[in-house]
Design an enzyme around this catalytic site. Structure first.
Site, PDB file in Angstrom:
ATOM      1  N   ASP A  35      -8.917  -5.902  -4.279  1.00  0.00           N
ATOM      2  CA  ASP A  35      -7.880  -5.087  -4.913  1.00  0.00           C
ATOM      3  C   ASP A  35      -8.044  -5.097  -6.434  1.00  0.00           C
ATOM      4  OD1 ASP A  35      -5.670  -3.504  -5.116  1.00  0.00           O
ATOM      5  OD2 ASP A  35      -4.258  -4.961  -4.305  1.00  0.00           O
ATOM      6  N   ARG A  48      -9.887   6.265 -12.397  1.00  0.00           N
ATOM      7  CA  ARG A  48      -9.788   5.256 -11.333  1.00  0.00           C
ATOM      8  C   ARG A  48     -11.071   5.146 -10.505  1.00  0.00           C
ATOM      9  NH1 ARG A  48      -5.130   3.180  -9.523  1.00  0.00           N
ATOM     10  NH2 ARG A  48      -5.869   3.251  -7.395  1.00  0.00           N
ATOM     11  N   HIS A  52     -13.439   2.125  -8.688  1.00  0.00           N
ATOM     12  CA  HIS A  52     -13.927   2.018  -7.304  1.00  0.00           C
ATOM     13  C   HIS A  52     -15.446   1.900  -7.271  1.00  0.00           C
ATOM     14  CE1 HIS A  52      -9.972   2.565  -5.781  1.00  0.00           C
ATOM     15  NE2 HIS A  52      -9.860   3.826  -6.121  1.00  0.00           N
ATOM     16  N   ARG A  86      -3.144   8.493  -0.677  1.00  0.00           N
ATOM     17  CA  ARG A  86      -3.594   8.654  -2.072  1.00  0.00           C
ATOM     18  C   ARG A  86      -3.992  10.103  -2.344  1.00  0.00           C
ATOM     19  NH1 ARG A  86      -6.328   3.142  -4.321  1.00  0.00           N
ATOM     20  NH2 ARG A  86      -4.831   1.750  -3.337  1.00  0.00           N
ATOM     21  N   LEU A 146     -26.040 -12.878   8.486  1.00  0.00           N
ATOM     22  CA  LEU A 146     -24.618 -12.630   8.224  1.00  0.00           C
ATOM     23  C   LEU A 146     -24.156 -11.297   8.839  1.00  0.00           C
ATOM     24  CD1 LEU A 146     -22.920 -13.203   4.784  1.00  0.00           C
ATOM     25  CD2 LEU A 146     -22.618 -11.014   5.938  1.00  0.00           C
ATOM     26  N   ARG A 199      -7.662 -12.420  -1.489  1.00  0.00           N
ATOM     27  CA  ARG A 199      -7.179 -11.162  -2.052  1.00  0.00           C
ATOM     28  C   ARG A 199      -7.161 -11.269  -3.569  1.00  0.00           C
ATOM     29  NH1 ARG A 199      -2.770  -6.890   0.027  1.00  0.00           N
ATOM     30  NH2 ARG A 199      -3.113  -5.376  -1.634  1.00  0.00           N
TER      31      ARG A 199
HETATM   32  C1  IPE Z   1      -8.520  -1.396  -4.268  1.00  0.00           C
HETATM   33  O1  IPE Z   1      -8.232  -1.008  -5.552  1.00  0.00           O
HETATM   34  C2  IPE Z   1      -9.463  -0.445  -3.576  1.00  0.00           C
HETATM   35  C3  IPE Z   1      -8.887   0.366  -2.492  1.00  0.00           C
HETATM   36  C4  IPE Z   1      -7.674   0.270  -2.011  1.00  0.00           C
HETATM   37  C5  IPE Z   1      -9.742   1.368  -1.897  1.00  0.00           C
HETATM   38  P1  IPE Z   1      -6.904  -0.210  -5.904  1.00  0.00           P
HETATM   39  O2  IPE Z   1      -7.233   1.237  -5.962  1.00  0.00           O
HETATM   40  O3  IPE Z   1      -5.811  -0.576  -4.960  1.00  0.00           O
HETATM   41  O4  IPE Z   1      -6.600  -0.753  -7.365  1.00  0.00           O
HETATM   42  P2  IPE Z   1      -5.189  -0.927  -8.043  1.00  0.00           P
HETATM   43  O5  IPE Z   1      -4.321  -1.759  -7.128  1.00  0.00           O
HETATM   44  O6  IPE Z   1      -4.638   0.452  -8.248  1.00  0.00           O
HETATM   45  O7  IPE Z   1      -5.493  -1.637  -9.329  1.00  0.00           O
HETATM   46 MG    MG Z   2      -4.247  -1.877  -5.057  1.00  0.00          MG
END
Ligand code: IPE
Ligand code: MG
Length: 252
Positions: A35, A48, A52, A86, A146, A199
């Site tokens: 996260d 954003r 990712h 999203r 693995l 996490r």
């Molecule tokens: C985690 O990062 C990745 C996914 C859920 C795909 P976030 O996108 O949740 O990042 P924050 O929580 O907005 O910082």
């Molecule tokens: Mg998140």
């Protein structure tokens, strides 16, 4: 207590080498909720998706490092059934990034004998992504190192619903349904339950991840954002795990 002292006695074993790979106890199955990609990007004034992208790249590094520790199973939460909520640009970006990572990383993981499998409702993903995921599974199916499970379009509730449906469809008589049988109908059939759940990014919840398989897991939460989560963070998580006393509800 300093870091050195904290290393000196684990289950009566002396651990001297710093960041020792000879921990008294290693988890067989590490599950990670990576996260904080969005916040990582926002703090840098980036879109954003760049977060990712950075987070996606970090996955192979972390899997390879856990492989060096000889952890046998790693499960990564890539996309949850709730992530459909999203914006659609972010969703399609996440799909593209998964494809890029499969193309770029699976050949390298294959060389390290890693076996890739998918957990979740694959049929709801775009065809081209399904093909890419199935290709990675097929290519690595005979690997014996693995096991890397990618939870992509995964939800713990739908996993249990899907298992129940398949049990019913198979006509299993009610008295034959026990925990062992039920587990064998989950996406994770054949994998051990999760020993350690990690996490990142300061969120302290499970978010519908592996809800059956984490019933007795140890949990490790850190403030570090996933793209910044590195080898020393894995060292710390594994060290913390090795120092926990697991009793599984019994008095030992
Ligand atoms: C985690 O990062 C990745 C996914 C859920 C795909 P976030 O996108 O949740 O990042 P924050 O929580 O907005 O910082
Ligand atoms: Mg998140």
């Amino acid at each position: 207590m300093g870091f050195r002292e904290s290393l000196t006695s684990v289950d009566g074993m002396k651990i001297t080498a710093s960041r020792s790979k000879n921990l008294a106890r290693l988890p067989a199955h590490v599950a990670i909720v990576p996260d904080g990609n969005g916040r990582w990007a926002e703090r840098r004034g980036l879109p954003r998706l760049e977060g990712h992208r950075a987070g996606g790249k970090n996955m192979r590094t972390m899997v390879e490092y856990l492989n060096e520790y000889q952890v046998k199973c790693v499960t990564l939460y890539g996309f949850s059934t709730e992530n459909w909520g999203r914006p659609k640009e972010e969703i399609s970006g996440l799909f593209r990034i998964l494809k890029e990572r499969i193309d770029g990383d699976v050949p390298k993981l294959h060389k390290k004998n890693v076996k890739v499998r998918h957990l979740g409702r694959i049929g709801e993903l775009p065809e081209w992504l399904q093909e890419s995921i199935r290709g990675a599974e097929k290519w690595t199916e005979n690997n014996t190192g693995l096991t890397l499970s990618l939870a992509f379009n995964y939800g713990g509730h739908v996993e249990i619903v899907d298992a129940a449906r398949r049990i019913a469809a198979d006509g299993v008589p009610p008295e034959k349904i026990d925990e062992k049988l039920f587990s064998s109908y989950l996406y994770t059939a054949g994998l051990p339950d999760v020993d350690l759940l990690v996490r990142t990014a300061d969120e302290v919840r499970l978010s519908n991840f592996l809800i059956w398989q984490t019933a007795y897991s140890e949990y490790y939460f850190t403030k570090v954002l996933w793209p910044d989560f590195g080898k020393k963070d894995i060292d710390q998580a594994l060290l913390a795990y090795s120092q926990r006393e697991r009793r599984f509800g019994a008095l030992l």
